[in-house]
Design a protein around this motif. Sequence first.
Motif, short mmCIF file in Angstrom:
data_model
loop_
_atom_site.label_atom_id
_atom_site.label_comp_id
_atom_site.label_asym_id
_atom_site.label_seq_id
_atom_site.Cartn_x
_atom_site.Cartn_y
_atom_site.Cartn_z
N GLU A 1 0.92 -1.41 0.17
CA GLU A 1 -0.43 -0.05 -0.43
C GLU A 1 0.73 1.44 0.39
O GLU A 1 1.54 1.41 1.26
CB GLU A 1 -0.74 -0.15 1.14
N HIS B 1 -15.95 9.63 6.46
CA HIS B 1 -15.35 9.05 7.68
C HIS B 1 -14.68 10.78 7.98
O HIS B 1 -14.01 11.95 7.61
CB HIS B 1 -13.72 8.40 6.84
N LYS C 1 -11.09 11.11 8.81
CA LYS C 1 -10.28 12.16 8.37
C LYS C 1 -10.38 11.71 6.85
O LYS C 1 -11.24 10.81 6.57
CB LYS C 1 -9.31 11.12 9.15
N PRO D 1 -6.19 7.67 2.01
CA PRO D 1 -5.75 7.56 0.63
C PRO D 1 -6.21 6.89 -0.47
O PRO D 1 -7.63 7.02 -0.25
CB PRO D 1 -4.40 5.87 1.05
N LYS E 1 -15.82 2.21 0.53
CA LYS E 1 -14.67 2.97 1.36
C LYS E 1 -14.60 4.13 1.54
O LYS E 1 -15.10 4.83 0.12
CB LYS E 1 -13.75 2.27 0.13
N ARG F 1 -14.66 1.94 10.39
CA ARG F 1 -15.35 3.35 11.25
C ARG F 1 -16.47 2.26 11.65
O ARG F 1 -17.38 3.07 10.75
CB ARG F 1 -15.21 4.52 11.23
N1 LIG Z 1 -4.66 -0.48 4.27
C1 LIG Z 1 -6.27 -0.11 5.04
C2 LIG Z 1 -6.75 1.37 4.71
C3 LIG Z 1 -5.68 1.57 6.06
C4 LIG Z 1 -5.97 3.33 5.29
N2 LIG Z 1 -6.90 3.17 6.36
C5 LIG Z 1 -6.80 4.14 7.38
O1 LIG Z 1 -5.71 4.39 7.76
C6 LIG Z 1 -7.76 4.49 8.23
C7 LIG Z 1 -7.27 5.10 9.34
C8 LIG Z 1 -8.71 5.21 10.12
O2 LIG Z 1 -9.28 5.05 10.81
O3 LIG Z 1 -8.78 6.03 11.32
C9 LIG Z 1 -6.45 3.53 4.11
O4 LIG Z 1 -7.65 3.75 3.63
O5 LIG Z 1 -5.91 3.74 3.50
#
Ligand SMILES: NCCC[C@H](NC(=O)CCC(=O)O)C(=O)O
Length: 313
Positions: free
Chosen positions: A141, A175, A177, A180, A235, A274
């Motif tokens: 990733e 979300h 935040k 990516p 997602k 989440r």
């Molecule tokens: N590898 C799976 C997902 C990793 C990352 N998610 C996160 O960092 C979630 C963090 C949070 O929920 O605070 C993403 O969306 O690419």
Amino acid sequence: MKDYYSIAKTSNFKSLVEQGLMMKQEASDFSGIGKDKTLVIIFFSPSLRTRISTHKAGLKLGMHVISMNAGDGYQMEFDLGSIMNGNTAEHIKEAAKVLSQFGDMIAIRAFPGLQSKEDDLKDQVLKGFIKYATVPIINLESCLHHPLQGLADAITIEGNKKTAKPKVVLSWAPHPKALPLAVPISFAQAMNAMDYDFVVTHPQGHELPPELVGDLNIEYDQRKAFENADFVYAKSWSSTQYYGIPNPDLSWIVDAEKMAFTNNGKFMHCLPIRRNVVASDSVLDSENALIYEQAGNRVFAAQSVLHSLIEHS
Ligand SMILES: NCCC[C@H](NC(=O)CCC(=O)O)C(=O)O
Ligand SMILES: NC(=O)OP(=O)(O)O
């Protein structure tokens, strides 16, 4: 296959899916495949599934596996020609060439900064390792791709589909935040490779980069997109118009009311999720949720890729 960087750059993607399914179904011993080979894994970003499933896949193929958090090493410099009199102590050029002597292949995770779209589109950690390493690089990733997740997702759909060409919907989710683009880009590339009936639904401004995902079938009305879907993949990802700004619009949550528009559809997510923001408890805890099987398939995806890289080395 020299590196496993992105699904679009993987000419044998469908055979990786078939091999992953075969490795899942057959109770054979694969431990001779990676004998005397070493897999080095470097994490610049957090992980639960990728870390353990990739390690386990290496062990199942008989490999030695060494993993390290990049934060335990020296702060790395990625820019060519930079005068390194600041905080960075080790150039990626040295790191990649040295690690190539320790590992027969190197797997790397490095999330985007989500501050500058221009910087993140360069994907400089993964691309730098591919440039300077002398052994195959596996992307765990990066800013733009999560190809082991996309492979596990395709394995999961192949193992659960009831028709040759199921309707698969990728649904953007809210979300707190900005996240990516890697997972939705790799999922879109996987779905393009698998020739399913693929629909993407998201709010205006969250369009995925067309140069990476091609000409997608986008339906901006989420409920309409869900009609007759066999699989719904939720997602969250950053706005591409207002890059790095979170969008917590809860009207896009995947809940039972929306899943009722589907063809008794299965629910997927790469995790971590989440709860009651991306999807409701009722969806996550329903018997149509494939999230645990999907995470379990990460082992077979990694086994398939490691096998293929060893075969072609
Ligand atoms: N590898 C799976 C997902 C990793 C990352 N998610 C996160 O960092 C979630 C963090 C949070 O929920 O605070 C993403 O969306 O690419
Ligand atoms: N799905 C996934 O890549 O999970 P981790 O971030 O925990 O590795």
